[in-house]
Enzyme design. Structure first.
Site, PDB file in Angstrom:
ATOM      1  N   SER A   7       0.860  -1.185   0.000  1.00  0.00           N
ATOM      2  CA  SER A   7       0.000   0.000   0.000  1.00  0.00           C
ATOM      3  C   SER A   7       0.892   1.229   0.000  1.00  0.00           C
ATOM      4  O   SER A   7       2.059   1.159   0.389  1.00  0.00           O
ATOM      5  CB  SER A   7      -0.896   0.010   1.240  1.00  0.00           C
ATOM      6  OG  SER A   7      -1.617   1.223   1.347  1.00  0.00           O
ATOM      7  N   ALA A  10      -0.252   6.061   3.887  1.00  0.00           N
ATOM      8  CA  ALA A  10       0.597   6.325   5.054  1.00  0.00           C
ATOM      9  C   ALA A  10      -0.118   6.008   6.358  1.00  0.00           C
ATOM     10  O   ALA A  10       0.516   5.609   7.343  1.00  0.00           O
ATOM     11  CB  ALA A  10       1.050   7.782   5.041  1.00  0.00           C
ATOM     12  N   ASP A  72      -7.255  -6.292   2.628  1.00  0.00           N
ATOM     13  CA  ASP A  72      -8.413  -5.902   1.833  1.00  0.00           C
ATOM     14  C   ASP A  72      -9.537  -5.675   2.819  1.00  0.00           C
ATOM     15  O   ASP A  72      -9.771  -6.503   3.715  1.00  0.00           O
ATOM     16  CB  ASP A  72      -8.792  -6.972   0.808  1.00  0.00           C
ATOM     17  CG  ASP A  72      -9.694  -6.400  -0.274  1.00  0.00           C
ATOM     18  OD1 ASP A  72      -9.285  -5.415  -0.918  1.00  0.00           O
ATOM     19  OD2 ASP A  72     -10.802  -6.924  -0.485  1.00  0.00           O
ATOM     20  N   PHE A 155     -10.758   8.020   6.898  1.00  0.00           N
ATOM     21  CA  PHE A 155     -10.856   7.999   5.442  1.00  0.00           C
ATOM     22  C   PHE A 155     -11.912   6.976   5.063  1.00  0.00           C
ATOM     23  O   PHE A 155     -12.459   6.277   5.922  1.00  0.00           O
ATOM     24  CB  PHE A 155      -9.499   7.676   4.797  1.00  0.00           C
ATOM     25  CG  PHE A 155      -8.890   6.372   5.240  1.00  0.00           C
ATOM     26  CD1 PHE A 155      -9.065   5.221   4.495  1.00  0.00           C
ATOM     27  CD2 PHE A 155      -8.127   6.296   6.399  1.00  0.00           C
ATOM     28  CE1 PHE A 155      -8.502   4.019   4.899  1.00  0.00           C
ATOM     29  CE2 PHE A 155      -7.554   5.099   6.814  1.00  0.00           C
ATOM     30  CZ  PHE A 155      -7.746   3.963   6.060  1.00  0.00           C
ATOM     31  N   TYR A 157     -15.236   5.268   4.524  1.00  0.00           N
ATOM     32  CA  TYR A 157     -16.577   5.441   5.082  1.00  0.00           C
ATOM     33  C   TYR A 157     -16.563   5.839   6.562  1.00  0.00           C
ATOM     34  O   TYR A 157     -17.625   5.886   7.193  1.00  0.00           O
ATOM     35  CB  TYR A 157     -17.375   4.138   4.912  1.00  0.00           C
ATOM     36  CG  TYR A 157     -17.603   3.740   3.477  1.00  0.00           C
ATOM     37  CD1 TYR A 157     -18.668   4.255   2.744  1.00  0.00           C
ATOM     38  CD2 TYR A 157     -16.754   2.841   2.835  1.00  0.00           C
ATOM     39  CE1 TYR A 157     -18.879   3.891   1.423  1.00  0.00           C
ATOM     40  CE2 TYR A 157     -16.947   2.469   1.519  1.00  0.00           C
ATOM     41  CZ  TYR A 157     -18.013   2.996   0.814  1.00  0.00           C
ATOM     42  OH  TYR A 157     -18.222   2.632  -0.500  1.00  0.00           O
ATOM     43  N   ASP A 158     -15.392   6.139   7.098  1.00  0.00           N
ATOM     44  CA  ASP A 158     -15.289   6.490   8.522  1.00  0.00           C
ATOM     45  C   ASP A 158     -16.278   7.574   8.969  1.00  0.00           C
ATOM     46  O   ASP A 158     -16.858   7.465  10.051  1.00  0.00           O
ATOM     47  CB  ASP A 158     -13.866   6.936   8.866  1.00  0.00           C
ATOM     48  CG  ASP A 158     -12.905   5.765   9.021  1.00  0.00           C
ATOM     49  OD1 ASP A 158     -13.375   4.627   9.226  1.00  0.00           O
ATOM     50  OD2 ASP A 158     -11.686   5.983   8.941  1.00  0.00           O
ATOM     51  N   LYS A 184      -8.858   4.507  17.511  1.00  0.00           N
ATOM     52  CA  LYS A 184      -9.237   3.700  16.349  1.00  0.00           C
ATOM     53  C   LYS A 184      -8.419   2.412  16.284  1.00  0.00           C
ATOM     54  O   LYS A 184      -8.957   1.343  15.973  1.00  0.00           O
ATOM     55  CB  LYS A 184      -9.070   4.517  15.065  1.00  0.00           C
ATOM     56  CG  LYS A 184      -9.666   3.840  13.840  1.00  0.00           C
ATOM     57  CD  LYS A 184      -9.534   4.705  12.597  1.00  0.00           C
ATOM     58  CE  LYS A 184     -10.085   3.973  11.386  1.00  0.00           C
ATOM     59  NZ  LYS A 184      -9.855   4.734  10.132  1.00  0.00           N
ATOM     60  N   HIS A 189     -11.457  -2.712  12.776  1.00  0.00           N
ATOM     61  CA  HIS A 189     -11.348  -3.990  12.079  1.00  0.00           C
ATOM     62  C   HIS A 189      -9.914  -4.283  11.670  1.00  0.00           C
ATOM     63  O   HIS A 189      -9.410  -5.385  11.873  1.00  0.00           O
ATOM     64  CB  HIS A 189     -12.258  -3.987  10.852  1.00  0.00           C
ATOM     65  CG  HIS A 189     -12.075  -2.791   9.951  1.00  0.00           C
ATOM     66  ND1 HIS A 189     -12.101  -1.492  10.409  1.00  0.00           N
ATOM     67  CD2 HIS A 189     -11.860  -2.699   8.607  1.00  0.00           C
ATOM     68  CE1 HIS A 189     -11.912  -0.655   9.389  1.00  0.00           C
ATOM     69  NE2 HIS A 189     -11.759  -1.360   8.297  1.00  0.00           N
TER      70      HIS A 189
END
EC number: 3.6.1.66
Length: 207
Positions: A7, A10, A72, A155, A157-158, A184, A189
């Protein structure tokens, strides 16, 4: 040990670094895709988060010779039968357009009453080594969806997602985009999936 994180986000690298620090794992150098010679971007055509995470991790390991971690993730909305799911990043058509994705999702669930606005963020994190070993872990984060975006810290759907942990505290209804990075990490997740991979990372790093 060098660990390629497949990825250039950052925030994802920062999240993993904080989790490794908390676990006391040292001597692991995290690399982003920008830190290694470019290679053909794999086609994420899996039908599950696990399949797509492994596609990305295998591509990184085979093209760079480095141990590679990939994730993912996406949002599963109860009222949409689990969609957008693996299509979350490109729900509105263009990959990574958070504003368009959020606008479309809000329109699709505009008529859904509060008691049926449940959703869960899902993340599958996979590690693949150049010699073919694979480690896979999944994390889920349950909550409900707001009717308009709130918060600027996250970022995707947060800004629409209120974690179940927030809903249980009277007078608190923060979206995941209003949480601090540390809050967070503890709940999310991806944080859950990454923490589950810590023993594998420690083993690979010889710790």
């Amino acid at each position: 040990m060098k660990l390629l994180v497949a990825s250039n986000n950052a925030k994802k690298l920062g999240e993993l670094q904080r989790i490794l620090d908390q676990a006391g794992i040292e001597n692991v150098e995290l690399l982003a895709l920008a830190d290694v010679p470019s290679y053909p971007e794999p086609v994420e055509d899996g039908r599950t988060f696990t399949e797509n995470a492994l596609i990305k991790a295998r591509a990184g390991a085979s093209n760079t010779g480095l141990i590679t971690l990939a994730d993912d993730s996406g949002l599963e909305v109860d009222a949409l039968n689990g969609m957008p799911g693996v299509l979350s990043a490109r729900w509105a058509g263009k990959h990574g357009n958070d504003q368009a994705n959020n606008d479309l999702l809000l329109a699709q669930i505009a008529d859904i009453p509060e008691e049926h606005r449940g959703a869960a963020f899902v993340s599958v994190c996979a590690i693949v080594t150049p010699d073919g070993r694979e480690f896979v872990e999944e994390g889920r984060w349950h909550g409900t969806l707001l009717r308009e975006p709130v918060g600027t810290n996250g970022f995707g759907y947060d800004p629409l997602f209120v974690p179940m942990e927030e809903s249980l505290i009277e007078g608190r209804d923060r979206s995941s985009a209003q949480l601090t990075a540390q809050e967070k990490d503890a709940l999310s997740h991806r944080g859950k999936a990454l923490r589950a991979l810590v023993p594998a990372i420690a083993e690979l790093a010889g710790q």
